[in-house]
Motif scaffolding. Structure first.
Motif, PDB file in Angstrom:
ATOM      1  N   VAL A   1       0.851  -1.158  -0.053  1.00 48.80           N
ATOM      2  CA  VAL A   1      -0.034   0.021   0.055  1.00 48.80           C
ATOM      3  C   VAL A   1       0.876   1.116  -0.211  1.00 48.80           C
ATOM      4  CG1 VAL A   1      -1.819   1.262   1.264  1.00 48.80           C
ATOM      5  CG2 VAL A   1      -1.849  -1.354   1.235  1.00 48.80           C
ATOM      6  N   PHE A   2       0.726   2.180  -0.848  1.00 52.43           N
ATOM      7  CA  PHE A   2       1.539   3.247  -1.107  1.00 52.43           C
ATOM      8  C   PHE A   2       0.913   4.253  -0.033  1.00 52.43           C
ATOM      9  CE2 PHE A   2       2.133   7.577  -2.808  1.00 52.43           C
ATOM     10  CZ  PHE A   2       3.559   7.774  -2.774  1.00 52.43           C
ATOM     11  N   ASP A   3       1.789   4.604   1.106  1.00 50.52           N
ATOM     12  CA  ASP A   3       1.184   5.423   2.110  1.00 50.52           C
ATOM     13  C   ASP A   3       2.330   6.378   2.536  1.00 50.52           C
ATOM     14  OD1 ASP A   3      -0.452   6.486   4.309  1.00 50.52           O
ATOM     15  OD2 ASP A   3       0.159   4.914   5.547  1.00 50.52           O
ATOM     16  N   PRO A   4       2.558   7.546   1.813  1.00 46.89           N
ATOM     17  CA  PRO A   4       3.726   8.291   2.054  1.00 46.89           C
ATOM     18  C   PRO A   4       3.490   9.181   3.427  1.00 46.89           C
ATOM     19  CG  PRO A   4       2.179   9.269   0.277  1.00 46.89           C
ATOM     20  CD  PRO A   4       1.651   7.850   0.707  1.00 46.89           C
ATOM     21  N   PHE A   5       4.590   9.738   4.074  1.00 45.88           N
ATOM     22  CA  PHE A   5       4.531  10.526   5.021  1.00 45.88           C
ATOM     23  C   PHE A   5       5.284  11.911   4.806  1.00 45.88           C
ATOM     24  CE2 PHE A   5       6.905  11.631   9.088  1.00 45.88           C
ATOM     25  CZ  PHE A   5       5.870  11.590   9.889  1.00 45.88           C
ATOM     26  N   ASP A   6       4.507  12.935   5.084  1.00 44.86           N
ATOM     27  CA  ASP A   6       5.132  14.108   4.997  1.00 44.86           C
ATOM     28  C   ASP A   6       5.717  14.289   3.603  1.00 44.86           C
ATOM     29  OD1 ASP A   6       5.905  16.864   5.647  1.00 44.86           O
ATOM     30  OD2 ASP A   6       7.430  16.209   6.741  1.00 44.86           O
ATOM     31  N   LEU A   7       4.962  14.027   2.559  1.00 44.36           N
ATOM     32  CA  LEU A   7       5.315  14.186   1.062  1.00 44.36           C
ATOM     33  C   LEU A   7       5.340  15.520   0.515  1.00 44.36           C
ATOM     34  CD1 LEU A   7       6.264  12.158  -1.148  1.00 44.36           C
ATOM     35  CD2 LEU A   7       3.856  12.032  -1.963  1.00 44.36           C
ATOM     36  N   GLU A   8       6.385  15.622  -0.036  1.00 42.86           N
ATOM     37  CA  GLU A   8       6.476  17.039  -0.869  1.00 42.86           C
ATOM     38  C   GLU A   8       6.901  16.916  -2.221  1.00 42.86           C
ATOM     39  OE1 GLU A   8       9.394  19.292   1.227  1.00 42.86           O
ATOM     40  OE2 GLU A   8       8.143  19.627   3.086  1.00 42.86           O
ATOM     41  N   GLU A   9       6.794  17.970  -3.054  1.00 40.65           N
ATOM     42  CA  GLU A   9       7.213  17.751  -4.529  1.00 40.65           C
ATOM     43  C   GLU A   9       8.379  17.113  -4.634  1.00 40.65           C
ATOM     44  OE1 GLU A   9       6.865  20.574  -8.553  1.00 40.65           O
ATOM     45  OE2 GLU A   9       6.349  21.325  -6.475  1.00 40.65           O
ATOM     46  N   ASP A  10       9.744  17.417  -4.028  1.00 38.66           N
ATOM     47  CA  ASP A  10      10.974  17.015  -4.308  1.00 38.66           C
ATOM     48  C   ASP A  10      11.246  15.676  -3.746  1.00 38.66           C
ATOM     49  OD1 ASP A  10      10.807  17.896  -1.695  1.00 38.66           O
ATOM     50  OD2 ASP A  10      12.697  19.169  -1.797  1.00 38.66           O
ATOM     51  N   VAL A  11      10.344  15.184  -3.073  1.00 42.57           N
ATOM     52  CA  VAL A  11      10.695  13.939  -2.361  1.00 42.57           C
ATOM     53  C   VAL A  11      10.318  12.836  -3.480  1.00 42.57           C
ATOM     54  CG1 VAL A  11      10.158  12.328  -0.533  1.00 42.57           C
ATOM     55  CG2 VAL A  11      10.208  14.704  -0.044  1.00 42.57           C
ATOM     56  N   THR A  12      11.377  12.426  -4.044  1.00 41.22           N
ATOM     57  CA  THR A  12      11.184  11.382  -5.186  1.00 41.22           C
ATOM     58  C   THR A  12      12.100  10.225  -4.819  1.00 41.22           C
ATOM     59  OG1 THR A  12      12.291  12.628  -6.838  1.00 41.22           O
ATOM     60  CG2 THR A  12      10.063  13.087  -6.899  1.00 41.22           C
ATOM     61  N   PRO A  13      11.860   8.986  -5.594  1.00 39.46           N
ATOM     62  CA  PRO A  13      13.114   8.292  -5.731  1.00 39.46           C
ATOM     63  C   PRO A  13      14.193   8.525  -6.349  1.00 39.46           C
ATOM     64  CG  PRO A  13      10.909   7.178  -6.238  1.00 39.46           C
ATOM     65  CD  PRO A  13      10.678   8.501  -6.270  1.00 39.46           C
ATOM     66  N   GLU A  14      14.170   9.370  -7.333  1.00 42.79           N
ATOM     67  CA  GLU A  14      15.317   9.943  -8.125  1.00 42.79           C
ATOM     68  C   GLU A  14      16.258  10.608  -7.080  1.00 42.79           C
ATOM     69  OE1 GLU A  14      12.451   9.834  -9.258  1.00 42.79           O
ATOM     70  OE2 GLU A  14      12.503   8.396 -11.084  1.00 42.79           O
ATOM     71  N   SER A  15      15.608  11.751  -6.330  1.00 43.87           N
ATOM     72  CA  SER A  15      16.218  12.460  -5.310  1.00 43.87           C
ATOM     73  C   SER A  15      16.880  11.462  -4.337  1.00 43.87           C
ATOM     74  CB  SER A  15      15.193  13.707  -4.810  1.00 43.87           C
ATOM     75  OG  SER A  15      14.268  12.939  -4.121  1.00 43.87           O
ATOM     76  N   VAL A  16      16.348  10.595  -3.786  1.00 48.75           N
ATOM     77  CA  VAL A  16      17.016   9.701  -2.819  1.00 48.75           C
ATOM     78  C   VAL A  16      17.870   9.240  -3.382  1.00 48.75           C
ATOM     79  CG1 VAL A  16      16.585   7.626  -1.449  1.00 48.75           C
ATOM     80  CG2 VAL A  16      14.571   9.144  -1.794  1.00 48.75           C
ATOM     81  N   ARG A  17      18.089   8.501  -4.462  1.00 43.21           N
ATOM     82  CA  ARG A  17      19.316   8.025  -5.042  1.00 43.21           C
ATOM     83  C   ARG A  17      20.521   8.864  -5.304  1.00 43.21           C
ATOM     84  NH1 ARG A  17      14.865   5.025  -7.658  1.00 43.21           N
ATOM     85  NH2 ARG A  17      14.869   2.715  -7.031  1.00 43.21           N
ATOM     86  N   THR A  18      19.993  10.254  -5.668  1.00 47.33           N
ATOM     87  CA  THR A  18      21.093  11.292  -6.004  1.00 47.33           C
ATOM     88  C   THR A  18      21.691  11.718  -4.637  1.00 47.33           C
ATOM     89  OG1 THR A  18      19.637  11.981  -7.776  1.00 47.33           O
ATOM     90  CG2 THR A  18      21.239  13.614  -6.805  1.00 47.33           C
ATOM     91  N   GLN A  19      20.846  11.930  -3.528  1.00 44.62           N
ATOM     92  CA  GLN A  19      21.616  11.928  -2.376  1.00 44.62           C
ATOM     93  C   GLN A  19      22.548  10.825  -1.842  1.00 44.62           C
ATOM     94  OE1 GLN A  19      21.261  14.791  -0.805  1.00 44.62           O
ATOM     95  NE2 GLN A  19      20.186  15.700  -1.940  1.00 44.62           N
ATOM     96  N   LEU A  20      21.870   9.651  -2.300  1.00 44.48           N
ATOM     97  CA  LEU A  20      22.742   8.437  -1.634  1.00 44.48           C
ATOM     98  C   LEU A  20      23.987   8.494  -2.594  1.00 44.48           C
ATOM     99  CD1 LEU A  20      22.785   5.904   0.254  1.00 44.48           C
ATOM    100  CD2 LEU A  20      21.710   4.720  -1.908  1.00 44.48           C
ATOM    101  N   ALA A  21      24.192   8.924  -3.762  1.00 44.59           N
ATOM    102  CA  ALA A  21      25.302   8.688  -4.623  1.00 44.59           C
ATOM    103  C   ALA A  21      26.332   9.905  -4.227  1.00 44.59           C
ATOM    104  CB  ALA A  21      24.854   9.068  -5.987  1.00 44.59           C
ATOM    105  N   GLU A  22      25.747  11.093  -3.646  1.00 40.27           N
ATOM    106  CA  GLU A  22      26.590  11.993  -2.960  1.00 40.27           C
ATOM    107  C   GLU A  22      27.096  11.900  -1.747  1.00 40.27           C
ATOM    108  OE1 GLU A  22      24.352  15.523  -3.643  1.00 40.27           O
ATOM    109  OE2 GLU A  22      24.493  15.437  -5.532  1.00 40.27           O
ATOM    110  N   ASN A  23      26.717  10.539  -1.000  1.00 39.47           N
ATOM    111  CA  ASN A  23      26.988  10.018   0.377  1.00 39.47           C
ATOM    112  C   ASN A  23      26.547  11.011   1.190  1.00 39.47           C
ATOM    113  OD1 ASN A  23      28.528   8.170   2.014  1.00 39.47           O
ATOM    114  ND2 ASN A  23      30.486   9.479   1.799  1.00 39.47           N
ATOM    115  N   GLN A  24      25.247  11.538   1.217  1.00 44.26           N
ATOM    116  CA  GLN A  24      24.468  12.120   1.794  1.00 44.26           C
ATOM    117  C   GLN A  24      23.538  11.188   2.550  1.00 44.26           C
ATOM    118  OE1 GLN A  24      24.908  15.326   2.926  1.00 44.26           O
ATOM    119  NE2 GLN A  24      26.450  15.540   1.540  1.00 44.26           N
TER     120      GLN A  24
END
Length: 940
Positions: free
Chosen positions: A756-779
């Motif tokens: 079930v897709f149940d996001p928490f405190d979702l915003e426009e910039d919260v996407t899987p791509e941004s998660v992987r980008t921060q992970l690649a930058e070691n954040q």
């Protein structure tokens, strides 16, 4: 690893003990009930078999069993059970599985067939035969399937990979029988099939049109293909003079396009044409011929007067298995009818089915495993006949299941039934792993102690028994001075005091768990004590009775009741909220009342009689609306957070209410099975006769039970239809599932059944791509927070498993408190599924160390996650301990084996050195005669 897991278990338990003290000081700020209640049906674990045939999957590792109007799949390789999320309108009696293992046909008692996809677990199509179906089978090539309908056999084209408007496309109908066809089997090349009929004949049909085979009939049997077995125990072996490749295809005529009027009479014309062709073939003496090679009788190996009830034949190994009405079954090697295995009460400890009739038997694909089903006991067995060992042995309650409760960590479920048995089920596998049969009458209540190692049960036989889950034995039995039928039970938080309420003496009995002595008898009620409950924090006992009162007792201080609360009707069930600050009571008028435990003031009230639903039994003389006025909730249970309450009673619905808003949030319908009584609001007028309902006149409807003391024979059989009802409900301490003990069985509804897709405190910039980008930058911290806000398990797992082990402590310390609960729940679920056990144990350890004091302030909200973590850690700890014990003994064996080999090699080298020394000494003695004994010792 074991030491770390043990430390975590102690920390979780100590945290729970500390929070129990703080619970009374906490004032829970309950927001408006926004609980989504997305639970879906996940499993049926209280019953394993009802009626019908049992089949193996194509790989032979799983068993498919019909359980009422549902279908359960038991994975024998992974030791798990699964119930498909599909339901039929009535009990399923016939199953047929396609050779590819992706499609299955399930037919119920009314002749309604469902085409089910095992890949998606859904019904693809429904086809109604409008009569009872006895057998169905797919051809070995998977292109056709045959169904026996009355005295005809209908062959359909099997659904293929292409899309079809109607998957049940009729290929051809076969006639010739004078009575109902009861069984069917195909040849290995799918060119012909054999059908057994009640007219004592067996017929072989050609699936295609052959010039030398239309239909061939052999007599005297009712279950046949080359090897035929009759009900009286006669076995016949037939041999055909024509090989399978010797069938000559007939000339196919080009059919003209028929009009609509001609298509309506096509079936009758085909029947007449086939009967005429059959008669012509018999007159000209067909070329194909079956010759009986041998005839045997089971009386030679089975002397009892028992009827043959089921049989199966494995073509590759040529082994015939036959089951009898007395529970015995035999394996014979054909065609010599050589007895290779027999199992009955006389030669083996098989008493569980030795006196009951076997309903179905079947081989798996390799012929090594045999499945046996007994409908009278609800028992399913998988037997490996070569090693004479059980692969699976499961049995549900043979009578109504009356009570259920979760263990404190949510890992186990305990149930009690009218069959006087207490069963413990594993929630992960769905299997029952221990059954206690010490009681002599129906079980009225079961309880777990706070430690989760002891089960206490109350019975109508006048005893309360305590069972040890470590040694699987009844270590304590509590009795009263005079015989009492105990109807309610309660155990305090410490597990030291056991209380039971009487149904016929109106008294409450208090015992000590340590000594088993009767401490006190609490008197004051003037009617049966229907329910008991202890507060979670203090030893205050509340009792509900039919005398329109609930009483509060302090079992350690005073002898009399501490408080008496008057009700408007009989009290049927009482339960405390998890924090102990609120008490819920269900009364006979169908209402739920809520009381404050400190002030004894009523805080809320819910009228729930209308939510039970309007249903009517076949024997009712009144309408469904009038019948609903006598219904009420008989079982209550709070959710893990205490905001909502579950209620169940004599209805097919489980209702969930919001306590603060006093409104119904959701209603779960437990079954739509019309084989049960009380599922319809209006009765079918077509079933009404001048003598009443046809279901009451015709004894063939419904199930049958035997009178007490009668073990065999049907002279005492009575026919009845069980009434659908919910006898008990229980919510998991983990907050992820709840269970209901029903007429159907033990139903489990879980949140883990689907994604079930149940996001928490979702915003426009919260996407899987941004998660992987921060992970690649070691954040790492930013990536983890974004993943938790998206609340997708796969993405969160991808982030966490890329975090280095040495960074876990710093991330847990920097994690905001609002994300700690979600992180704990995710770690608990990952520990149950992932192979990275040490990594996630380290995460849970750091979370508890860094946020322990803060978590104590939010005990009411964090408790479900802690329960889930405790359950998984307990499971993993036991698994790891067993593996370590096994490896310890294996290492000791390897070391001892290495030491023995080393010792043997040293002895051999020592012997060789002595031989060399003797040779050297002999040479030296020959050179000089002055060598004495001391010199020899020095050389040694």
């Amino acid at each position: 690893m074991v030491a770390t897991t043990t430390w975590l278990l102690r920390a979780v338990r100590q945290f729970q003990d500390d929070t129990n003290v703080l619970k009374l000081e906490l004032e829970i700020s309950r927001p408006s009930a926004t609980w989504p209640f997305k639970e879906r049906f996940s499993n049926l674990v209280g019953c394993v078999y009802r009626k019908g045939n049992i089949i193996f999957t194509s790989d032979g590792n799983s068993v498919v069993s019909p359980v009422g109007n549902r279908i359960s799949i038991f994975d024998l390789k992974n030791n798990k059970s699964e119930t498909l999320p599909v339901e039929s309108r009535m009990n399923i009696t016939v199953l047929a599985l396609a050779p590819n293992g992706k499609l299955m046909i399930a037919i119920n008692e009314d002749g309604e067939a469902h085409l089910i996809s095992l890949v998606s677990g859904s019904i693809l199509h429904t086809y109604h035969f409008h009569c009872q179906i006895h057998a169905a089978s797919f051809s070995p090539d998977g292109k056709k399937f045959a169904v026996t309908r009355e005295n005809t056999v209908k062959v359909f084209h099997a659904p293929g990979s292409t899309m079809q408007f109607n998957p049940f496309v009729l290929y051809r109908s076969f006639y010739g029988s004078y009575d109902q066809n009861v069984c069917i089997d195909w040849t290995t090349d799918s060119k012909a099939f054999c059908v057994g009929s009640k007219d004592m004949n067996t017929r072989v049909y050609g699936a295609e049109k052959f010039s030398n085979l239309i239909v061939y009939s052999v007599g005297g049997h009712n279950d046949c293909i080359f090897v035929s077995v009759s009900r009286n125990g006669h076995v016949n072996i037939w041999q055909c003079d024509t090989a399978l490749d010797g069938l000559i295809p007939a000339e196919v005529k080009i059919e003209e396009v028929k009009s609509e009027d001609e298509e309506e009479d096509e079936e009758e014309d085909e029947q007449k044409e086939q009967e005429k062709a059959t008669q012509d073939a018999l007159e000209v003496n067909q070329k194909i011929l079956y010759k009986r090679l041998a005839k045997f009788n089971y009386k030679s190996c089975h002397d009892k007067e028992a009827k043959l009830t089921c049989a199966d034949y494995h073509k590759k190994s040529r082994i015939l298995i036959s089951g009898f009405s007395d529970g015995a079954f035999f394996l014979h090697e054909m065609p010599g009818f050589i007895l290779i295995h027999s199992l009955s009460s006389n030669n083996y400890d098989f008493s569980s089915v030795s006196n009951q009739s076997l309903s179905t038997v079947s081989f798996n694909s390799s012929g090594d495993w045999i499945s046996l089903g007994c409908s009278s006991l609800g028992q399913l067995l998988v037997w490996e006949w070569q090693s004479e060992s059980y692969i699976l042995k499961q049995q549900g309650h043979s009578s109504l299941m009356t009570c259920v409760q979760y263990s404190p960590d949510g890992q186990y479920l305990v149930t009690g039934g009218d069959d006087a048995k207490v069963k413990v089920w594993n929630t992960s596998t769905g299997f029952c792993f221990v059954t206690f049969s010490d009681h002599l009458s129906g079980i009225s209540a079961v309880r777990f102690t706070q430690s989760g190692q002891v089960i206490v049960s109350a019975s109508l036989d006048g005893t309360v028994r305590a069972f040890d889950l470590n040694r699987y034995r009844n270590f304590r039995t509590f009795t009263s001075p005079r015989p009492v039928q105990f109807a309610s039970l309660a155990v305090d938080g410490s597990g030291e005091v056991v209380c039971a309420g009487g149904q016929d003496t109106y008294e409450i009995y208090v015992w000590s768990m340590q000594t088993g002595r009767l401490l006190e008898i609490l008197a004051g009620h003037t009617a049966p004590v229907s329910s008991l409950a202890f507060t979670p924090a203090h030893p205050i006992l509340v009792s509900g009775s039919w005398d329109h009162t609930i009483r509060l007792w302090d079992v350690f201080v005073s002898r009399g009741s501490k408080e008496v609360i008057q009700l408007n009707s009989d009290a049927l069930a009482v339960t405390y909220r998890p924090d102990g600050l609120e008490l819920a009571v269900s009364t006979l008028d169908g209402s739920l009342t809520f009381w404050d435990t400190h002030s004894a003031a009523q805080t809320a009230s819910i009228q729930g009689r209308a939510d039970l639903g309007y249903t009517r039994k076949e024997g009712d003389r009144i309408t469904a609306k009038k019948s609903a006025q006598s219904k009420a909730y008989t079982s209550l249970c709070y959710t893990a957070d205490g905001q909502c309450i579950l209620a169940g009673g004599k209805s097919k619905n489980i209702c969930i209410y919001s306590v603060k808003d006093q409104m119904l949030l959701k209603k779960f319908e437990i079954t739509c099975n019309l084989s049960f009584d009380g599922t319809l609001e209006f009765l079918d007028r077509r079933k009404m006769t001048e003598w009443g309902n046809i279901g009451l006149v015709d004894e063939g409807q419904g199930g049958n039970i035997a009178l007490p003391g009668v073990r065999k024979g049907d002279l005492s059989s009575r026919h009845f239809r069980p009434e659908v009802q919910v006898t008990s409900v229980a919510f998991s301490p983990t907050g992820r599932a709840f269970a209901g003990a029903t007429t159907e069985g033990l139903l489990i509804y879980s949140l883990d059944a689907s994604v079930v897709f149940d996001p928490f405190d979702l915003e426009e910039d919260v996407t899987p791509e941004s998660v992987r980008t921060q992970l690649a930058e070691n954040q790492l911290l930013t990536a983890l927070l974004l993943a938790l806000r998206l609340n997708e398990d796969e993405l969160t797992r991808e982030v966490i498993e890329q975090i280095p082990h040495e960074e876990v402590s710093f991330l847990c310390q920097s994690l905001p408190e609002i994300y700690v609960d979600k992180m704990l729940h995710f770690v608990a679920s990952s520990l149950d599924q992932s192979a990275h056990l040490g990594f996630y144990v380290h995460w849970s350890q750091q979370l508890l160390l860094q946020h322990g004091p803060a978590l104590k302030q939010r005990a009411h909200s964090i408790m479900p996650s802690l329960r889930a973590l405790q359950r998984v850690l307990t499971k993993r700890h036991s698994d790891l301990a067993s593996i370590c014990d096994h490896n310890k003994y294996l290492i000791q064996f390897i070391l001892s084996l290495g030491e023995s080999r080393q010792k043997r090699s040293l002895e051999e080298s020592h012997d060789s050195d002595e031989e060399d020394l003797m040779q050297t000494n002999g040479a030296a003695a020959s050179d000089s005669d002055e060598l004495d004994f001391s010199d020899i010792e020095i050389l040694k």
